[in-house]
Design a protein around this motif. Sequence first.
Motif, PDB file in Angstrom:
ATOM      1  N   ASP A  27     108.099  48.476 110.651  1.00 38.62           N
ATOM      2  CA  ASP A  27     106.825  47.785 110.864  1.00 38.62           C
ATOM      3  C   ASP A  27     106.043  48.341 112.046  1.00 38.62           C
ATOM      4  O   ASP A  27     104.814  48.330 112.042  1.00 38.62           O
ATOM      5  N   ASP A  28     106.746  48.825 113.074  1.00 40.32           N
ATOM      6  CA  ASP A  28     106.062  49.336 114.270  1.00 40.32           C
ATOM      7  C   ASP A  28     105.673  50.812 114.155  1.00 40.32           C
ATOM      8  O   ASP A  28     105.189  51.406 115.115  1.00 40.32           O
ATOM      9  N   GLY A  29     105.886  51.410 112.978  1.00 39.46           N
ATOM     10  CA  GLY A  29     105.480  52.787 112.752  1.00 39.46           C
ATOM     11  C   GLY A  29     106.520  53.831 113.133  1.00 39.46           C
ATOM     12  O   GLY A  29     106.283  55.024 112.962  1.00 39.46           O
ATOM     13  N   THR A  30     107.674  53.409 113.625  1.00 36.84           N
ATOM     14  CA  THR A  30     108.730  54.356 113.960  1.00 36.84           C
ATOM     15  C   THR A  30     109.577  54.639 112.727  1.00 36.84           C
ATOM     16  O   THR A  30     109.570  53.870 111.762  1.00 36.84           O
ATOM     17  N   HIS A  31     110.326  55.731 112.790  1.00 36.10           N
ATOM     18  CA  HIS A  31     111.186  56.085 111.662  1.00 36.10           C
ATOM     19  C   HIS A  31     112.251  55.024 111.438  1.00 36.10           C
ATOM     20  O   HIS A  31     112.870  54.547 112.388  1.00 36.10           O
ATOM     21  N   MET A  32     112.433  54.656 110.180  1.00 37.79           N
ATOM     22  CA  MET A  32     113.449  53.686 109.806  1.00 37.79           C
ATOM     23  C   MET A  32     114.831  54.319 109.971  1.00 37.79           C
ATOM     24  O   MET A  32     115.007  55.505 109.698  1.00 37.79           O
ATOM     25  N   ASN A  33     115.784  53.537 110.415  1.00 38.14           N
ATOM     26  CA  ASN A  33     117.165  54.006 110.495  1.00 38.14           C
ATOM     27  C   ASN A  33     117.769  53.894 109.098  1.00 38.14           C
ATOM     28  O   ASN A  33     118.057  52.802 108.626  1.00 38.14           O
ATOM     29  N   ILE A  34     117.949  55.045 108.447  1.00 31.46           N
ATOM     30  CA  ILE A  34     118.478  55.037 107.083  1.00 31.46           C
ATOM     31  C   ILE A  34     119.890  55.631 107.021  1.00 31.46           C
ATOM     32  O   ILE A  34     120.387  55.935 105.935  1.00 31.46           O
ATOM     33  N   SER A  35     120.521  55.758 108.173  1.00 33.50           N
ATOM     34  CA  SER A  35     121.905  56.243 108.190  1.00 33.50           C
ATOM     35  C   SER A  35     122.785  55.285 107.403  1.00 33.50           C
ATOM     36  O   SER A  35     122.683  54.065 107.559  1.00 33.50           O
ATOM     37  N   GLY A  36     123.623  55.820 106.541  1.00 34.17           N
ATOM     38  CA  GLY A  36     124.531  55.003 105.746  1.00 34.17           C
ATOM     39  C   GLY A  36     123.895  54.332 104.542  1.00 34.17           C
ATOM     40  O   GLY A  36     124.560  53.591 103.816  1.00 34.17           O
ATOM     41  N   LYS A  37     122.620  54.572 104.298  1.00 29.16           N
ATOM     42  CA  LYS A  37     121.924  53.972 103.158  1.00 29.16           C
ATOM     43  C   LYS A  37     122.059  54.868 101.933  1.00 29.16           C
ATOM     44  O   LYS A  37     122.196  56.080 102.032  1.00 29.16           O
ATOM     45  N   THR A  38     122.014  54.263 100.755  1.00 32.36           N
ATOM     46  CA  THR A  38     121.987  55.018  99.513  1.00 32.36           C
ATOM     47  C   THR A  38     120.647  54.781  98.830  1.00 32.36           C
ATOM     48  O   THR A  38     119.993  53.751  99.069  1.00 32.36           O
ATOM     49  N   PHE A  39     120.250  55.724  97.994  1.00 30.98           N
ATOM     50  CA  PHE A  39     118.939  55.649  97.360  1.00 30.98           C
ATOM     51  C   PHE A  39     119.052  56.008  95.887  1.00 30.98           C
ATOM     52  O   PHE A  39     119.949  56.741  95.478  1.00 30.98           O
ATOM     53  N   GLU A  40     118.097  55.490  95.119  1.00 29.79           N
ATOM     54  CA  GLU A  40     118.055  55.735  93.680  1.00 29.79           C
ATOM     55  C   GLU A  40     116.600  55.700  93.235  1.00 29.79           C
ATOM     56  O   GLU A  40     115.848  54.808  93.631  1.00 29.79           O
ATOM     57  N   PHE A  41     116.206  56.649  92.405  1.00 33.46           N
ATOM     58  CA  PHE A  41     114.866  56.702  91.821  1.00 33.46           C
ATOM     59  C   PHE A  41     115.029  56.533  90.324  1.00 33.46           C
ATOM     60  O   PHE A  41     115.806  57.270  89.703  1.00 33.46           O
ATOM     61  N   VAL A  42     114.333  55.566  89.741  1.00 37.52           N
ATOM     62  CA  VAL A  42     114.455  55.314  88.302  1.00 37.52           C
ATOM     63  C   VAL A  42     113.088  55.211  87.646  1.00 37.52           C
ATOM     64  O   VAL A  42     112.118  54.774  88.264  1.00 37.52           O
ATOM     65  N   ILE A  43     113.051  55.619  86.391  1.00 43.62           N
ATOM     66  CA  ILE A  43     111.880  55.420  85.529  1.00 43.62           C
ATOM     67  C   ILE A  43     112.389  54.704  84.295  1.00 43.62           C
ATOM     68  O   ILE A  43     113.381  55.108  83.691  1.00 43.62           O
ATOM     69  N   LEU A  89     109.789  61.910  79.237  1.00 42.93           N
ATOM     70  CA  LEU A  89     108.651  61.011  79.419  1.00 42.93           C
ATOM     71  C   LEU A  89     107.561  61.218  78.381  1.00 42.93           C
ATOM     72  O   LEU A  89     106.787  60.294  78.113  1.00 42.93           O
ATOM     73  N   GLY A  90     107.464  62.423  77.803  1.00 41.95           N
ATOM     74  CA  GLY A  90     106.418  62.681  76.821  1.00 41.95           C
ATOM     75  C   GLY A  90     105.044  62.372  77.389  1.00 41.95           C
ATOM     76  O   GLY A  90     104.760  62.660  78.542  1.00 41.95           O
ATOM     77  N   THR A  91     104.202  61.762  76.567  1.00 39.79           N
ATOM     78  CA  THR A  91     102.873  61.349  77.019  1.00 39.79           C
ATOM     79  C   THR A  91     102.857  59.842  77.152  1.00 39.79           C
ATOM     80  O   THR A  91     103.269  59.130  76.244  1.00 39.79           O
ATOM     81  N   GLY A  92     102.415  59.356  78.291  1.00 37.76           N
ATOM     82  CA  GLY A  92     102.320  57.912  78.494  1.00 37.76           C
ATOM     83  C   GLY A  92     102.444  57.519  79.945  1.00 37.76           C
ATOM     84  O   GLY A  92     102.331  58.352  80.842  1.00 37.76           O
ATOM     85  N   CYS A  93     102.683  56.256  80.134  1.00 32.13           N
ATOM     86  CA  CYS A  93     102.807  55.690  81.474  1.00 32.13           C
ATOM     87  C   CYS A  93     104.013  54.772  81.487  1.00 32.13           C
ATOM     88  O   CYS A  93     104.139  53.900  80.631  1.00 32.13           O
ATOM     89  N   ARG A  94     104.882  54.986  82.451  1.00 29.22           N
ATOM     90  CA  ARG A  94     106.097  54.177  82.581  1.00 29.22           C
ATOM     91  C   ARG A  94     106.280  53.754  84.029  1.00 29.22           C
ATOM     92  O   ARG A  94     105.880  54.478  84.933  1.00 29.22           O
ATOM     93  N   PRO A  95     106.927  52.627  84.272  1.00 30.16           N
ATOM     94  CA  PRO A  95     107.136  52.174  85.645  1.00 30.16           C
ATOM     95  C   PRO A  95     108.287  52.927  86.319  1.00 30.16           C
ATOM     96  O   PRO A  95     109.306  53.215  85.697  1.00 30.16           O
ATOM     97  N   PHE A  96     108.104  53.226  87.607  1.00 27.21           N
ATOM     98  CA  PHE A  96     109.167  53.847  88.386  1.00 27.21           C
ATOM     99  C   PHE A  96     109.444  52.991  89.617  1.00 27.21           C
ATOM    100  O   PHE A  96     108.622  52.154  90.011  1.00 27.21           O
ATOM    101  N   ALA A  97     110.605  53.210  90.227  1.00 27.09           N
ATOM    102  CA  ALA A  97     110.943  52.526  91.476  1.00 27.09           C
ATOM    103  C   ALA A  97     111.887  53.401  92.292  1.00 27.09           C
ATOM    104  O   ALA A  97     112.762  54.068  91.750  1.00 27.09           O
ATOM    105  N   LEU A  98     111.683  53.387  93.604  1.00 30.39           N
ATOM    106  CA  LEU A  98     112.603  54.007  94.550  1.00 30.39           C
ATOM    107  C   LEU A  98     113.330  52.872  95.254  1.00 30.39           C
ATOM    108  O   LEU A  98     112.698  52.036  95.919  1.00 30.39           O
TER     109      LEU A  98
END
Length: 123
Positions: A27-43, A89-98
Amino acid sequence: MPDLPLRWRTATVAGTQWAATFTLLDDDGTHMNISGKTFEFVIRPTAADATVPPLVKVTATATAQGYLTVDTVAATVQVVLTPAATTLLGTGCRPFALWMDPGQPDQTCLVEGPFYSRLVIVA
């Protein structure tokens, strides 16, 4: 990060590589501490679709669909989708999330929005 999830839209040509880098800030504009975090990107095919696995899913483990690169010092997550993934994905629009810490009690959707794709016809 304030006001999560961040709404963002993107587009690609089906069958090409796609990449985006997200910088995660507190919130204060500094880099988030993401050490030990896992991430996933899905469509997913639709916002209501909860099928496992989703249409496209990438994590820090490289697969035929792509991979994530997490930089804990710069607080960035780079998402790379392979041509094999964008072909789905072909042609179209699908929702994604990180997602951060997907499947955990404190999972957080960081970024979401429409992922537009289109086919290119070569004459």
